[in-house]
Write a protein that holds these residues in place. Sequence first.
Motif, mmCIF file in Angstrom:
data_model
loop_
_atom_site.group_PDB
_atom_site.id
_atom_site.type_symbol
_atom_site.label_atom_id
_atom_site.label_comp_id
_atom_site.label_asym_id
_atom_site.label_seq_id
_atom_site.Cartn_x
_atom_site.Cartn_y
_atom_site.Cartn_z
ATOM 1 N N LEU A 1 24.703 25.249 1.758
ATOM 2 C CA LEU A 1 25.292 24.734 3.008
ATOM 3 C C LEU A 1 24.448 23.575 3.556
ATOM 4 O O LEU A 1 24.995 22.561 4.004
ATOM 5 C CB LEU A 1 25.380 25.872 4.028
ATOM 6 C CG LEU A 1 26.054 25.542 5.353
ATOM 7 C CD1 LEU A 1 27.531 25.207 5.150
ATOM 8 C CD2 LEU A 1 25.921 26.704 6.339
ATOM 9 N N GLU A 2 23.136 23.732 3.492
ATOM 10 C CA GLU A 2 22.234 22.682 3.982
ATOM 11 C C GLU A 2 22.471 21.388 3.194
ATOM 12 O O GLU A 2 22.626 20.314 3.770
ATOM 13 C CB GLU A 2 20.783 23.159 3.814
ATOM 14 C CG GLU A 2 19.749 22.170 4.313
ATOM 15 C CD GLU A 2 18.317 22.659 4.051
ATOM 16 O OE1 GLU A 2 18.133 23.835 3.675
ATOM 17 O OE2 GLU A 2 17.400 21.846 4.213
ATOM 18 N N ASP B 1 14.593 23.519 11.086
ATOM 19 C CA ASP B 1 13.372 23.103 10.377
ATOM 20 C C ASP B 1 13.656 22.279 9.124
ATOM 21 O O ASP B 1 12.763 22.053 8.315
ATOM 22 C CB ASP B 1 12.562 24.353 9.957
ATOM 23 C CG ASP B 1 12.253 25.234 11.143
ATOM 24 O OD1 ASP B 1 12.019 24.676 12.235
ATOM 25 O OD2 ASP B 1 12.266 26.473 10.990
ATOM 26 N N SER B 2 14.894 21.867 8.951
ATOM 27 C CA SER B 2 15.231 21.134 7.732
ATOM 28 C C SER B 2 15.019 19.629 7.912
ATOM 29 O O SER B 2 15.686 18.985 8.731
ATOM 30 C CB SER B 2 16.701 21.400 7.357
ATOM 31 O OG SER B 2 17.162 20.402 6.471
ATOM 32 N N LYS C 1 21.283 23.280 14.971
ATOM 33 C CA LYS C 1 21.052 24.655 15.441
ATOM 34 C C LYS C 1 20.841 25.611 14.267
ATOM 35 O O LYS C 1 20.032 26.518 14.341
ATOM 36 C CB LYS C 1 22.249 25.123 16.281
ATOM 37 C CG LYS C 1 22.241 24.505 17.665
ATOM 38 C CD LYS C 1 23.455 24.917 18.446
ATOM 39 C CE LYS C 1 23.571 24.102 19.717
ATOM 40 N NZ LYS C 1 24.940 23.977 20.200
ATOM 41 N N VAL C 2 21.605 25.385 13.211
ATOM 42 C CA VAL C 2 21.495 26.293 12.063
ATOM 43 C C VAL C 2 20.230 26.006 11.244
ATOM 44 O O VAL C 2 19.582 26.919 10.753
ATOM 45 C CB VAL C 2 22.760 26.196 11.176
ATOM 46 C CG1 VAL C 2 22.626 27.062 9.937
ATOM 47 C CG2 VAL C 2 23.999 26.608 11.962
ATOM 48 N N PHE C 3 19.889 24.727 11.107
ATOM 49 C CA PHE C 3 18.732 24.362 10.286
ATOM 50 C C PHE C 3 17.713 23.550 11.096
ATOM 51 O O PHE C 3 17.485 22.371 10.810
ATOM 52 C CB PHE C 3 19.184 23.534 9.071
ATOM 53 C CG PHE C 3 20.163 24.247 8.168
ATOM 54 C CD1 PHE C 3 19.740 25.274 7.331
ATOM 55 C CD2 PHE C 3 21.507 23.898 8.153
ATOM 56 C CE1 PHE C 3 20.640 25.930 6.503
ATOM 57 C CE2 PHE C 3 22.414 24.548 7.326
ATOM 58 C CZ PHE C 3 21.970 25.566 6.494
ATOM 59 N N LEU D 1 23.009 29.525 1.997
ATOM 60 C CA LEU D 1 22.474 28.664 3.056
ATOM 61 C C LEU D 1 21.876 27.393 2.483
ATOM 62 O O LEU D 1 22.026 26.307 3.047
ATOM 63 C CB LEU D 1 21.394 29.412 3.845
ATOM 64 C CG LEU D 1 21.893 30.307 4.971
ATOM 65 C CD1 LEU D 1 20.728 31.053 5.600
ATOM 66 C CD2 LEU D 1 22.612 29.497 6.042
ATOM 67 N N LEU E 1 25.884 21.270 15.319
ATOM 68 C CA LEU E 1 25.922 22.573 14.645
ATOM 69 C C LEU E 1 24.781 22.680 13.621
ATOM 70 O O LEU E 1 24.049 23.664 13.589
ATOM 71 C CB LEU E 1 27.287 22.718 13.958
ATOM 72 C CG LEU E 1 27.634 24.048 13.305
ATOM 73 C CD1 LEU E 1 27.637 25.173 14.325
ATOM 74 C CD2 LEU E 1 29.016 23.959 12.648
#
Lengths: 184, 170
Positions: A125-126, A161-162, A157-159, A122, A154
Motif C-alpha cells: 500500500l505504501e 514515518d515513511s 496519517k497511515v504512514f 501495508l 490519508l
Amino acid sequence: MTKTPLHPTVEELLEKLREAREGRGVESLRLEQVRRYRELVAESPTFTPALLELGRLLQLTDEPGVETEKAFVEIQRLLEQAVEVSGRAAAPVVELGYFLDTIRNSSEKATPLYEEGARKTLETLEDAWAGLMRAWVHERTKESLKKALELSELAEKVFPDSGRIQGVVHDARNTAIHDGLLKP
Amino acid sequence: MRTWKALLAISALLSATGCGHAEAVRREEPEAGLRVECARGDEGACGAEESREETRSKGGTVSARIWALIAQGQFAEAQVLIAESAAAGLITQQTAARMGERITLLTTRLGQVPATLQRVKDFPSQLREHSLFQIKQMLENKDFTLATQAQLKLAEKLIEQQERLMEKVQ
C-alpha cells in the motif's frame, strides 16, 4: 540421454488457468473444476494462482468418497505450497491463516499469519500510494493535484514515518502552492 | 511497531469515514465509498465527492439508520428502507447491494454452510438451525446455555469463512 520435459510457456499456463476457472461460481460444475485445477497443479506445482484457488475451492467442495481428513490435509498442503513458492506473498499467507483458524480451529497458529499478511500488504500500500501520488503530481492538472492532496492527508496519517510518502506529499503540496491551488 | 501504528491508523480512518466492518460501528455513507475510490485512484471519484455534497448529508443519516437496523437484527425494516432509499437516490446502488449482502450473511444458518465445512472437528451441530446473527448475539450476551463459547466462536468463523470463500471463487 533422457529428454527433459519442457516447461509450459506463460501463455499455456494462463490458458490452462482460464480453462480451470470456467464455470466459476456454478456449484454443479465444481467437481469438474476441481479436476481441471488438480491437473494443472500436478503439471505446474509452483504455479501460485492455481494452488491458491484449488485450496479455496476444495473447502467448498463435497467430493464423494473422499475422507474428510484426507481432504483437509490436501488443502493445507496446497496452501502451504502456495505460501512457499510465492515467496510468502500476502494472499496465500492470509488464506493459510484462515484455513488454520477455521478448519483447524487454531487462532494461535493463524494470528502470526494474519500479522505477516497485514505487514506485507501495508508495504504494498505504501508503494502503491507513493507511486499514485507521484503520477498525479507529474500529471500536474488541477484535478490530479487535488487528488494527490486528498490522498496526501490519508497517506500521512497511515504512514507518518515513511520517507517515501513524506517526500511525495511534500512535492504535491509545493506543486499545488506553485500552481495556486493551495495557499503557501 | 511501525506496522501496528499503520494498521491502527487505517482502522481509525476507515471507521471515521464509514468503512469499519465492526457490526455496531459500521457506517456506509456515499462519502466513505468515494473516499476509498478516490484513494484507490478510481477515475473521477475524487471530484465526484464534491458534487454529491447534498446526497451525502442526506444519505449519511439514512445510511447510518439502515446499518443500525441491520446491527439490531431488524432485517425486514432494513430491507424496506434500503429499497426506498436506493430508489430515492439517498444511498448508492453499491451501498444498497453491500447492505443486502450483509443481511444475507447475518441470516445464514450454520446448517447452510457447505458439507465440507460441516465436517470440521467439534462441529457444533446443535447450532445448525441458528443464524450468524443469533450466534453473534449469544456470544455478545455470554449466553452459553445452548453451546459453549468455543463452539459459538467456531460456528461464527465457519459461516464467515464460507461467505468469504464463496466471494473468492466467484
